[in-house]
Design a protein around this motif. Structure first.
Motif, PDB file in Angstrom:
ATOM      1  N   LYS A 227      18.898  70.831 -18.767  1.00 27.33           N
ATOM      2  CA  LYS A 227      18.231  71.807 -19.525  1.00 27.33           C
ATOM      3  C   LYS A 227      19.066  71.544 -20.997  1.00 27.33           C
ATOM      4  N   PRO A 228      18.256  71.707 -22.152  1.00 29.36           N
ATOM      5  CA  PRO A 228      18.937  71.936 -23.546  1.00 29.36           C
ATOM      6  C   PRO A 228      20.029  72.789 -23.505  1.00 29.36           C
ATOM      7  N   SER A 229      19.905  73.764 -22.582  1.00 27.78           N
ATOM      8  CA  SER A 229      20.985  74.940 -22.612  1.00 27.78           C
ATOM      9  C   SER A 229      22.030  74.461 -21.499  1.00 27.78           C
ATOM     10  N   ALA A 230      22.172  73.541 -21.204  1.00 28.98           N
ATOM     11  CA  ALA A 230      22.886  73.081 -19.978  1.00 28.98           C
ATOM     12  C   ALA A 230      24.442  72.722 -20.656  1.00 28.98           C
ATOM     13  N   ILE A 231      25.620  73.216 -19.797  1.00 28.17           N
ATOM     14  CA  ILE A 231      26.888  72.787 -20.136  1.00 28.17           C
ATOM     15  C   ILE A 231      27.336  71.892 -19.056  1.00 28.17           C
ATOM     16  N   PHE A 232      27.885  70.719 -19.417  1.00 26.68           N
ATOM     17  CA  PHE A 232      28.365  69.749 -18.742  1.00 26.68           C
ATOM     18  C   PHE A 232      29.775  69.743 -18.604  1.00 26.68           C
ATOM     19  N   ILE A 233      30.574  69.999 -17.200  1.00 25.98           N
ATOM     20  CA  ILE A 233      32.067  69.878 -17.085  1.00 25.98           C
ATOM     21  C   ILE A 233      32.458  68.785 -16.471  1.00 25.98           C
ATOM     22  N   ASN A 234      33.344  68.221 -16.794  1.00 24.99           N
ATOM     23  CA  ASN A 234      34.050  66.788 -16.269  1.00 24.99           C
ATOM     24  C   ASN A 234      35.492  67.204 -16.015  1.00 24.99           C
ATOM     25  N   ALA A 249      24.029  63.004 -26.245  1.00 23.55           N
ATOM     26  CA  ALA A 249      23.503  64.018 -25.728  1.00 23.55           C
ATOM     27  C   ALA A 249      24.162  65.125 -26.453  1.00 23.55           C
ATOM     28  N   LEU A 250      25.163  65.224 -26.879  1.00 22.04           N
ATOM     29  CA  LEU A 250      25.949  66.416 -27.707  1.00 22.04           C
ATOM     30  C   LEU A 250      25.512  66.566 -29.095  1.00 22.04           C
ATOM     31  N   GLU A 251      25.354  65.167 -29.635  1.00 21.38           N
ATOM     32  CA  GLU A 251      25.240  65.031 -31.012  1.00 21.38           C
ATOM     33  C   GLU A 251      23.632  65.428 -31.195  1.00 21.38           C
ATOM     34  N   GLN A 252      22.859  65.015 -30.329  1.00 23.82           N
ATOM     35  CA  GLN A 252      21.538  65.334 -30.448  1.00 23.82           C
ATOM     36  C   GLN A 252      21.098  66.700 -29.777  1.00 23.82           C
ATOM     37  N   LYS A 253      21.812  67.427 -29.092  1.00 20.96           N
ATOM     38  CA  LYS A 253      21.715  68.638 -28.605  1.00 20.96           C
ATOM     39  C   LYS A 253      20.744  68.483 -27.497  1.00 20.96           C
ATOM     40  N   THR A 254      20.731  67.447 -26.983  1.00 20.03           N
ATOM     41  CA  THR A 254      20.047  67.051 -25.588  1.00 20.03           C
ATOM     42  C   THR A 254      20.536  68.255 -24.569  1.00 20.03           C
ATOM     43  N   ILE A 255      22.154  68.366 -24.662  1.00 25.23           N
ATOM     44  CA  ILE A 255      22.536  69.589 -23.770  1.00 25.23           C
ATOM     45  C   ILE A 255      23.271  70.531 -25.074  1.00 25.23           C
ATOM     46  N   PRO A 273      34.328  60.098 -31.484  1.00 24.46           N
ATOM     47  CA  PRO A 273      33.570  60.994 -31.849  1.00 24.46           C
ATOM     48  C   PRO A 273      33.734  62.382 -31.219  1.00 24.46           C
ATOM     49  N   LEU A 274      33.842  62.461 -29.840  1.00 27.00           N
ATOM     50  CA  LEU A 274      33.946  63.723 -29.243  1.00 27.00           C
ATOM     51  C   LEU A 274      35.226  64.894 -29.829  1.00 27.00           C
ATOM     52  N   LEU A 275      35.748  64.127 -30.643  1.00 22.44           N
ATOM     53  CA  LEU A 275      36.844  65.222 -31.234  1.00 22.44           C
ATOM     54  C   LEU A 275      36.637  65.813 -32.173  1.00 22.44           C
ATOM     55  N   LYS A 276      35.315  65.231 -32.959  1.00 23.20           N
ATOM     56  CA  LYS A 276      34.772  65.749 -34.013  1.00 23.20           C
ATOM     57  C   LYS A 276      33.487  66.954 -33.825  1.00 23.20           C
ATOM     58  N   LEU A 277      32.979  67.047 -32.582  1.00 19.82           N
ATOM     59  CA  LEU A 277      31.961  67.594 -32.209  1.00 19.82           C
ATOM     60  C   LEU A 277      32.452  69.213 -31.918  1.00 19.82           C
ATOM     61  N   PRO A 278      31.688  70.073 -32.677  1.00 21.23           N
ATOM     62  CA  PRO A 278      31.959  71.489 -32.250  1.00 21.23           C
ATOM     63  C   PRO A 278      31.594  71.904 -31.051  1.00 21.23           C
ATOM     64  N   ASN A 279      30.760  71.650 -30.310  1.00 16.53           N
ATOM     65  CA  ASN A 279      30.001  71.967 -28.865  1.00 16.53           C
ATOM     66  C   ASN A 279      30.754  71.161 -27.813  1.00 16.53           C
TER      67      ASN A 279
END
Length: 323
Positions: A227-234, A249-255, A273-279
């Protein structure tokens, strides 16, 4: 004559004293990780090795002709070359179960912090951006009564499911190599295909071990099903995810977002790039990192090693090395 062992990482004094009762030992007592060449040079007459990581491969075994057991202070043992160890009759042990509840706590911390944007909004306040007015830009997502999907329903997955069901009234879906009737009856967890889980869950927790089958298990296709509203945890292993696909997926707001305790390469590169993403929340692989749990892991690793050297089957002999 007591067997000789090498302790390749600092352990609590109580653990060292336990080993001393049963073994002659040398140890690496510096705070930094032992360099590979120093480790190899320390194993010429060692029958046991207590370690926390680093490749246990043919090269290391060539430097350790007397080695009988390698005991790792971790659940994962993907650093073991199982074929090389089995060919030489070297036992390998790990430390599952003792960390289940502690890791489950961290996973739920990532779920809550990601949903309510805790780290992002902490920075927002500290940077002086908090002003009076319409605060809809600060909204997050509810966790309670949402749908949690767990991929890999081992001991940690079950501990997460208990928190979700009893603490947050969440519906739990799970995908696993085998069904877990106890989790289904006690927690109301529903077994389903991975595609169904990815399509329906609001929060997706990946907790599989790293094997050839699970390497890059989650990639572009799987993120596209969420879902676009999904949160992925690893909090399993970074290599179970195609990291570039996750970044896209994070940059394009796929999730909606992600909470990560593990990465493809660790420590993570400063230009990732993960370190610069707010989400996305990024943690330094601290799933089991509490004093009590790390003590319990070290003691279990020591007990595994001593049992093997005393001619017993160690309590946590890895399944692939069992006779």
């Amino acid at each position: 004559m007591k067997p000789k062992v090498f302790i390749a990482r600092n352990v609590p004094k109580e653990v060292e004293n336990y080993i001393a009762k049963h073994c002659i030992y040398d140890k690496w007592d510096r705070p930094e990780l032992i360099p590979r060449d120093a480790l190899l040079a320390s194993l010429s007459d060692a029958e046991g090795l207590l370690t926390f990581g680093g490749k246990i491969d043919a090269e290391l075994l060539d430097h350790a002709p007397k080695l009988k057991v390698v005991s790792t202070m971790s659940v994962g043992y993907n650093h073991f070359d199982l074929a090389a160890m089995k060919a030489r009759g070297v036992m390998g042990t790990n430390t599952p179960d003792v960390l289940n509840e502690t890791v489950a706590d961290l996973i739920f911390a990532l779920i809550l912090a990601s949903a309510r944007r805790v780290t992002e909004l902490d920075r927002y306040v500290k940077e002086g951006q908090w002003k009076r007015g319409n605060n809809q830009n600060l909204f997050g997502l509810d966790v309670h009564h949402k749908k949690l999907g767990i991929i890999g329903m081992g001991g940690i997955g079950e501990a997460v499911a208990r928190r979700a069901t009893w603490g947050f009234q969440m519906e739990v879906l799970y995908h696993n190599r085998s069904r877990k009737p106890a989790a289904e009856s006690e927690l109301g967890a529903t077994y389903c295909s991975m595609d169904k889980l990815l399509q329906e869950a609001d929060f997706i927790v990946l907790m599989t071990p790293l094997t050839p089958e699970t390497q890059r298990l989650i990639g572009e296709r799987e993120f596209g099903l969420m879902k676009p509203s999904a949160i992925f945890i690893n909090a399993s292993r970074g290599q179970t995810v195609d990291e570039q696909a996750l970044i896209s997926a994070l940059e394009q707001k796929t999730i909606y977002g992600a909470g990560l305790d593990v990465f493809e390469r660790e420590p993570i590169s400063p230009d990732n790039p993960l370190l610069k993403l707010p989400n996305v929340i990024t943690l330094p692989h601290i799933g089991s990192a509490t004093s009590k749990t790390r003590f319990d892991m070290a003691m279990l690793a020591a007990q595994n090693m001593v049992a093997a050297l005393n001619g017993h089957i160690p309590p946590q002999l890895v399944k692939e090395l069992r006779a």
